[in-house]
Design an enzyme around this catalytic site. Structure first.
Site, mmCIF file in Angstrom:
data_model
loop_
_atom_site.group_PDB
_atom_site.id
_atom_site.type_symbol
_atom_site.label_atom_id
_atom_site.label_comp_id
_atom_site.label_asym_id
_atom_site.label_seq_id
_atom_site.Cartn_x
_atom_site.Cartn_y
_atom_site.Cartn_z
ATOM 1 N N HIS A 1 -91.363 83.770 68.045
ATOM 2 C CA HIS A 1 -92.760 83.370 67.822
ATOM 3 C C HIS A 1 -92.764 81.996 67.141
ATOM 4 C CE1 HIS A 1 -96.851 83.299 66.356
ATOM 5 N NE2 HIS A 1 -97.115 84.229 67.259
ATOM 6 N N GLU B 1 -97.200 80.665 74.554
ATOM 7 C CA GLU B 1 -98.203 80.482 73.507
ATOM 8 C C GLU B 1 -98.219 79.025 73.056
ATOM 9 O OE1 GLU B 1 -98.965 84.508 71.475
ATOM 10 O OE2 GLU B 1 -97.365 83.511 70.388
ATOM 11 N N GLY C 1 -104.320 80.964 66.676
ATOM 12 C CA GLY C 1 -105.088 81.168 65.445
ATOM 13 C C GLY C 1 -106.046 80.024 65.139
ATOM 14 N N SER D 1 -105.479 82.453 70.764
ATOM 15 C CA SER D 1 -106.925 82.686 70.642
ATOM 16 C C SER D 1 -107.512 83.446 71.837
ATOM 17 C CB SER D 1 -107.673 81.366 70.410
ATOM 18 O OG SER D 1 -107.195 80.727 69.240
ATOM 19 N N GLU E 1 -94.435 80.844 64.795
ATOM 20 C CA GLU E 1 -94.477 80.882 63.323
ATOM 21 C C GLU E 1 -93.067 81.095 62.769
ATOM 22 O OE1 GLU E 1 -97.546 83.843 63.133
ATOM 23 O OE2 GLU E 1 -98.961 82.365 63.902
ATOM 24 N N ASN F 1 -100.170 91.392 68.142
ATOM 25 C CA ASN F 1 -99.281 90.932 67.076
ATOM 26 C C ASN F 1 -100.086 90.920 65.786
ATOM 27 O OD1 ASN F 1 -97.599 89.570 65.354
ATOM 28 N ND2 ASN F 1 -97.690 87.607 66.443
ATOM 29 N N TRP F 2 -99.823 91.913 64.950
ATOM 30 C CA TRP F 2 -100.598 92.017 63.698
ATOM 31 C C TRP F 2 -100.178 90.954 62.683
ATOM 32 C CZ3 TRP F 2 -100.805 98.007 62.336
ATOM 33 C CH2 TRP F 2 -101.463 98.678 63.389
ATOM 34 N N LYS F 3 -99.071 90.314 62.929
ATOM 35 C CA LYS F 3 -98.519 89.322 61.986
ATOM 36 C C LYS F 3 -98.393 89.964 60.584
ATOM 37 C CE LYS F 3 -100.446 85.668 64.733
ATOM 38 N NZ LYS F 3 -100.824 84.273 64.840
ATOM 39 N N GLY G 1 -103.194 87.834 68.761
ATOM 40 C CA GLY G 1 -103.065 87.862 67.307
ATOM 41 C C GLY G 1 -104.337 88.384 66.667
ATOM 42 N N GLY G 2 -105.205 87.457 66.271
ATOM 43 C CA GLY G 2 -106.433 87.800 65.531
ATOM 44 C C GLY G 2 -107.233 88.945 66.130
HETATM 45 C C1 PEP Z 1 -100.125 85.014 68.284
HETATM 46 O O1 PEP Z 1 -99.803 84.653 67.176
HETATM 47 O O2 PEP Z 1 -99.281 85.592 68.978
HETATM 48 C C2 PEP Z 1 -101.475 84.718 68.753
HETATM 49 C C3 PEP Z 1 -101.664 84.594 70.018
HETATM 50 O O3 PEP Z 1 -102.465 84.589 67.793
HETATM 51 P P1 PEP Z 1 -104.052 84.392 68.040
HETATM 52 O O4 PEP Z 1 -104.448 85.320 69.149
HETATM 53 O O5 PEP Z 1 -104.682 84.724 66.740
HETATM 54 O O6 PEP Z 1 -104.217 82.950 68.439
#
Ligand code: PEP
Length: 254
Positions: free
Chosen positions: A97, A169, A175, A215, A99, A11-13, A236-237
């Site tokens: 998600h 999640e 994040g 994470s 967010e 997920n590049w967000k 994500g990251g």
């Molecule tokens: C996400 O937003 O889907 C996610 C898992 O982010 P991160 O891996 O950065 O925690």
């Protein structure tokens, strides 16, 4: 024994403009190993879908959106339809998600409508759920997530369980660098599976992939993947760096 193909989804967000998206997609095509044991998906921002699709063409990496609207077309400024996703060969789409739930007030009812629209169009939802720190500290996380699953899947007809994916999640782990332990992930992913059995029956529930997200990185992915009800990760990251994402795919393919 259930036979679910693992999935690693990035997920590049809201990261990467068009040139950066093209560069990352090129790097991913070069770095990500191809394996029948793992399905690999990247979900760029809407503006990057077309150029990323072009760069991924001919590779085993699949494309997903980060959001969708349930109407087919019309006066819905800023929205993206299932038809638009299909026109760039997106086969997946993240919905619900945390967010989007937090900042854009997406509700379980919205998530359910989005899932229906995607499935009707032949696009696989990656439907997210997860609890806040407050809910976790109150010890209500399983109950909370089970309730989300019931609402998000209400009335869905799942004929091919490989075409509906759930991502658990925990919000406090997204994040933040704070990961849930593999046991924490299994506790909730196991409860999700049990709920899916109640709703859809054993066979369908056994075919639905449940991913962990929060994470996740090359250093900790293996621990999650060892767990019975964790079928991969939504990342994500670590999905923004080709080597990290490729290393996670490599671990999932082992
Ligand atoms: C996400 O937003 O889907 C996610 C898992 O982010 P991160 O891996 O950065 O925690």
């Amino acid at each position: 024994m259930p036979n679910r193909t693992r999935m690693i989804a990035g997920n590049w967000k809201m990261n990467n403009d068009v040139p950066a998206a093209k560069k990352l997609a090129e790097e991913l095509v070069a770095a990500v190993p191809t394996s029948d044991a793992v399905e690999v998906v990247v979900c760029p921002p809407t503006i990057d879908l077309a150029c990323t699709s072009h760069k991924l063409a001919g590779s085993a990496i699949k494309l997903g959106g980060q959001n969708v609207y349930w109407e087919e077309k019309g006066a819905y400024t800023g929205e993206t339809s299932t038809g638009m996703l299909k026109s760039v060969n997106a086969e997946y789409c993240i919905i619900g998600h945390s967010e989007r739930r937090d900042y854009f007030h997406e509700t379980d009812e919205d998530v359910n409508k989005k899932a229906r629209a995607l499935m009707a169009a032949g696009i696989t939802p990656i439907s997210c759920c997860g609890e806040s720190l407050e809910v976790r500290e109150a010890g209500k996380h399983v109950e909370f997530v089970v309730d989300q699953i019931k609402k998000d899947t209400e009335g869905l007809e799942i004929t091919d369980p490989s075409k509906y994916v759930i991502a658990y999640e925990p919000i406090w782990a997204i994040g933040t660098g704070k990961t849930a332990t593999a046991d924490d992930a299994q506790e909730v992913c196991g409860a999700i599976r049990k709920t899916l059995v109640e709703i859809f029956g054993q066979e369908t529930a056994d075919g639905i992939r449940v991913l962990y997200g929060g994470s996740a990185k090359p250093e900790n992915i293996a621990g999650f993947l060892e767990k019975e009800d964790v079928d991969g990760a939504l990342v994500g990251g670590a999905s923004l760096v080709a080597e990290s994402f490729a290393a996670m795919v490599e671990k999932a393919a082992e």
